[in-house]
Design an enzyme around this catalytic site. Structure first.
Site, PDB file in Angstrom:
ATOM      1  N   GLU A 226       0.877  -1.184   0.000  1.00 32.16           N
ATOM      2  CA  GLU A 226       0.000   0.000   0.000  1.00 32.16           C
ATOM      3  C   GLU A 226       0.903   1.220   0.000  1.00 32.16           C
ATOM      4  O   GLU A 226       1.434   1.600   1.044  1.00 32.16           O
ATOM      5  CB  GLU A 226      -0.906  -0.029   1.240  1.00 32.16           C
ATOM      6  CG  GLU A 226      -1.877  -1.203   1.275  1.00 32.16           C
ATOM      7  CD  GLU A 226      -3.050  -1.028   0.316  1.00 32.16           C
ATOM      8  OE1 GLU A 226      -3.306   0.106  -0.122  1.00 32.16           O
ATOM      9  OE2 GLU A 226      -3.710  -2.039  -0.018  1.00 32.16           O
ATOM     10  N   CYS A 260      -1.884   9.634   2.233  1.00 31.55           N
ATOM     11  CA  CYS A 260      -1.432   8.960   1.010  1.00 31.55           C
ATOM     12  C   CYS A 260      -2.282   9.331  -0.196  1.00 31.55           C
ATOM     13  O   CYS A 260      -1.784   9.381  -1.307  1.00 31.55           O
ATOM     14  CB  CYS A 260      -1.438   7.449   1.211  1.00 31.55           C
ATOM     15  SG  CYS A 260      -3.042   6.793   1.669  1.00 31.55           S
TER      16      CYS A 260
HETATM   17  P1  NAD Z   1       8.269   4.652   4.928  1.00 32.58           P
HETATM   18  O1  NAD Z   1       8.285   3.812   3.721  1.00 32.58           O
HETATM   19  O2  NAD Z   1       9.434   5.530   5.182  1.00 32.58           O
HETATM   20  O3  NAD Z   1       8.119   3.743   6.234  1.00 32.58           O
HETATM   21  C1  NAD Z   1       7.053   2.819   6.418  1.00 32.58           C
HETATM   22  C2  NAD Z   1       7.480   1.706   7.370  1.00 32.58           C
HETATM   23  O4  NAD Z   1       8.563   1.014   6.783  1.00 32.58           O
HETATM   24  C3  NAD Z   1       7.942   2.165   8.751  1.00 32.58           C
HETATM   25  O5  NAD Z   1       7.346   1.323   9.727  1.00 32.58           O
HETATM   26  C4  NAD Z   1       9.434   1.927   8.719  1.00 32.58           C
HETATM   27  O6  NAD Z   1       9.940   1.522   9.967  1.00 32.58           O
HETATM   28  C5  NAD Z   1       9.585   0.789   7.729  1.00 32.58           C
HETATM   29  N1  NAD Z   1      10.867   0.782   7.033  1.00 32.58           N
HETATM   30  C6  NAD Z   1      11.651   1.841   6.743  1.00 32.58           C
HETATM   31  N2  NAD Z   1      12.775   1.432   6.083  1.00 32.58           N
HETATM   32  C7  NAD Z   1      12.672   0.087   5.963  1.00 32.58           C
HETATM   33  C8  NAD Z   1      13.491  -0.933   5.377  1.00 32.58           C
HETATM   34  N3  NAD Z   1      14.645  -0.631   4.769  1.00 32.58           N
HETATM   35  N4  NAD Z   1      13.073  -2.210   5.430  1.00 32.58           N
HETATM   36  C9  NAD Z   1      11.908  -2.527   6.015  1.00 32.58           C
HETATM   37  N5  NAD Z   1      11.082  -1.608   6.577  1.00 32.58           N
HETATM   38  C10 NAD Z   1      11.457  -0.322   6.563  1.00 32.58           C
HETATM   39  O7  NAD Z   1       6.916   5.488   4.859  1.00 32.58           O
HETATM   40  P2  NAD Z   1       6.403   6.602   5.852  1.00 32.58           P
HETATM   41  O8  NAD Z   1       7.255   7.818   5.719  1.00 32.58           O
HETATM   42  O9  NAD Z   1       6.179   6.035   7.212  1.00 32.58           O
HETATM   43  O10 NAD Z   1       4.941   6.888   5.232  1.00 32.58           O
HETATM   44  C11 NAD Z   1       4.759   7.741   4.149  1.00 32.58           C
HETATM   45  C12 NAD Z   1       4.543   6.985   2.858  1.00 32.58           C
HETATM   46  O11 NAD Z   1       3.548   5.998   3.013  1.00 32.58           O
HETATM   47  C13 NAD Z   1       4.046   7.873   1.735  1.00 32.58           C
HETATM   48  O12 NAD Z   1       4.665   7.512   0.528  1.00 32.58           O
HETATM   49  C14 NAD Z   1       2.562   7.569   1.676  1.00 32.58           C
HETATM   50  O13 NAD Z   1       1.954   7.837   0.438  1.00 32.58           O
HETATM   51  C15 NAD Z   1       2.552   6.115   2.001  1.00 32.58           C
HETATM   52  N6  NAD Z   1       1.255   5.711   2.554  1.00 32.58           N
HETATM   53  C16 NAD Z   1       0.471   4.867   1.835  1.00 32.58           C
HETATM   54  C17 NAD Z   1      -0.777   4.503   2.326  1.00 32.58           C
HETATM   55  C18 NAD Z   1      -1.689   3.574   1.572  1.00 32.58           C
HETATM   56  O14 NAD Z   1      -2.626   3.075   2.172  1.00 32.58           O
HETATM   57  N7  NAD Z   1      -1.461   3.321   0.304  1.00 32.58           N
HETATM   58  C19 NAD Z   1      -1.199   4.987   3.561  1.00 32.58           C
HETATM   59  C20 NAD Z   1      -0.361   5.837   4.262  1.00 32.58           C
HETATM   60  C21 NAD Z   1       0.871   6.188   3.760  1.00 32.58           C
END
Ligand code: NAD
Length: 495
Positions: A226, A260
């Site tokens: 997502e 998002c």
């Molecule tokens: P992010 O990708 O930075 O982090 C998300 C999660 O991934 C966190 O729990 C983090 O600890 C983990 N993570 C980070 N690096 C990792 C790695 N190398 N390996 C495994 N896990 C890792 O995203 P964010 O900044 O928390 O959220 C913002 C993003 O999420 C935006 O792009 C937004 O559009 C998207 N988003 C999508 C939805 C949806 O439902 N489609 C909903 C909310 C946010």
């Protein structure tokens, strides 16, 4: 206002070995009870709802502390009520969704019968972002639990206060066999994403999703991704600006654009750009008489994200953009509170970073684009977005956009509301995501939809057409050839 520095993100958490042990506990429990009855699932969903109800104020405070300031109404509306709605949907329909689904069977294979049995997968991993930390942990949990699975959840390091509360709530409500919550930093997330789950749902950025998929591929763990992207708003000539401004403002300013499916940028006829920009600024100012010190207006989650958004604006301005900022607040106070008023950016060019990256904040570039053809081209020339919003009353234009552009989901003549419809699966396409969940689709995402054929106790050869089917057994002869010819004829491929 509590001001913490979420840049000091959480780094400590369970070790890889701790999480592996937690997975084994859940696996063992699942083996002992591979098909939790509806009553068990219902009890789990009910206690999930009850623990949220009992902690509403603490949840609002914790999320606000993590953001620096998060509008309590937004937490109530978008995080808390959304969880209740989805739990209710599962409580109302989950028992029905569990039932085997009968399918029709070809005449030649009757009286055999076919069915699809939804079966729990086992242990579901859930990785949560920071922007709606309750809903984006709980919504996948509802699907996973409703479909009979246990789950392990990794919270975001950007919401350490809420994550600690959520872990405490879950630990007090569920057994480790049912639900396990890990807090901690990126290293914890990396180890978590390498676990051999039966399914992994990741919500986050497109760039991190590549790491997730790589890690999951080691164990061939199926993933639902997502993600985000640049969700366009396409505005046609036939709509009144004063009517659309509030709808776009709601989508762009809720959670200060850190959503998002927030509208990322607007495509509209050049003659309307200035009037639209003014309409958006006055709409924003009527919603938020001040931005600084206004508890209805959410802060940017962290100093690094605040700096990123300022950099996007500086880059755009250096390259010739016109910037209009809503309100007249003290810049220093705004910076201290990490609040950014709605900022409309015009005269944008493709080389500006604001037109290349997902904005994820209250900056709104408006791109002059005069014809529907040009707007469709623009959308199709860029990465497939998570959402698309189209403002027009022209059915023909609507139809063209729906069929000629790609996006995870669409709301017409408004923003964001498709996510709130339980009958509509939620997910992206291409770089904005893979798979979908919520409602019945979520139940199926977290189930193995097992195909089962019952030919009858004596097998297919003994069925009604036994004599005709006998030539299927070797040694093959003329009758076998005839049978083959007949099968080809039935399949529309007679020679
Ligand atoms: P992010 O990708 O930075 O982090 C998300 C999660 O991934 C966190 O729990 C983090 O600890 C983990 N993570 C980070 N690096 C990792 C790695 N190398 N390996 C495994 N896990 C890792 O995203 P964010 O900044 O928390 O959220 C913002 C993003 O999420 C935006 O792009 C937004 O559009 C998207 N988003 C999508 C939805 C949806 O439902 N489609 C909903 C909310 C946010």
């Amino acid at each position: 206002m509590v001001r913490i520095n979420p840049d000091k993100v959480e780094t400590t958490g369970p070790s890889a070995a701790d999480m592996q042990a937690a997975l084994e506990v859940q696996r063992k429990a699942f083996k002992a009870n591979p098909y939790p009855a509806w009553e068990v699932r219902k009890a789990r969903l009910t206690k999930l709802r009850d623990v949220i109800m009992a902690n509403e104020d603490a949840i609002k405070q914790a999320i606000s502390d993590d953001f620096g300031s998060r509008a309590g109404f937004e937490t109530d509306f978008a995080d808390i009520v959304s969880c209740y709605n989805e739990i209710k949907d599962y409580l109302d329909h989950g028992e029905k969704w569990m039932r085997p689904r009968k399918v029709s069977i070809a005449l030649a294979n009757k009286p055999g019968r076919g069915e699809i049995i939804p079966q729990p997968l086992g242990v579901v991993g859930i990785i949560v972002p920071w922007n709606y930390p309750l809903f984006l942990a709980v919504s996948p949990m509802i699907g996973a639990i409703g479909a009979g699975n246990s789950c392990m959840i990794k919270m975001s390091e950007y919401t350490p206060i809420f994550s600690a509360l959520f872990k405490k709530m879950m630990d007090e409500t569920f057994t480790p066999e049912e639900v396990y919550v890990a807090t901690g930093g990126v290293e914890v997330a990396q180890a978590f994403s390498a676990l051999a789950f039966d399914h992994l749902l990741f919500t986050g950025s497109t760039s991190v999703a590549k790491h997730i998929m790589r890690a999951a591929s080691e164990n061939l763990v199926p993933v639902t991704l997502e993600l985000g992207g640049k969700s366009p708003v396409m505005v046609q000539d036939d709509v009144a600006l004063e009517e659309i401004a509030p709808r776009i403002a709601l989508g762009k300013m809720m959670n200060a654009g850190q959503t998002c499916i927030a509208p990322d940028y607007v495509l509209m006829p050049s003659a309307k750009v200035d009037a639209f920009s003014e309409a958006m600024i006055s709409q924003a100012e009527s919603m938020y008489p001040t931005f600084a010190g206004n508890d209805d207006y959410t802060s940017i989650i962290a100093d690094s994200h605040y700096a990123r958004l300022q950099d996007l604006l500086d880059d755009a301005e250096e390259k010739g953009a016109t910037i209009r900022v809503a309100g007249d607040d003290d810049k220093q106070q705004l910076a201290q509170e990490r609040r950014i008023p709605l900022t409309v950016v015009t005269n944008v060019k493709p080389e500006m970073r604001i037109m290349q990256e997902e904005i994820f904040g209250p900056l709104l570039p408006v791109v002059a684009s005069d014809t529907l053809d040009d707007q469709i081209d623009y959308v199709q020339d860029h990465a497939r977005p998570l959402a698309l919003y189209l403002f027009t009353h022209d059915d023909g234009a609507q139809k063209r956009v729906l069929y000629e552009t790609h996006a995870g989901g669409v709301t017409t003549n408004d923003t964001m509301w498709h996510i709130a419809q339980s009958e509509l699966p939620f997910g992206g396409v291409g770089p904005s995501g893979m798979g979908a969940y919520q409602g019945e689709k979520g139940f199926e995402t977290f189930s193995h939809m097992k195909s089962v054929f019952h030919p009858g106790t004596k097998g297919i050869l003994a069925n009604m057409k036994a004599k005709m089917m006998a030539p299927l057994l070797a040694p093959y002869d003329e009758k076998s050839e005839k049978l083959l010819a007949m099968a080809k004829k039935q399949a529309g491929a007679a020679q």
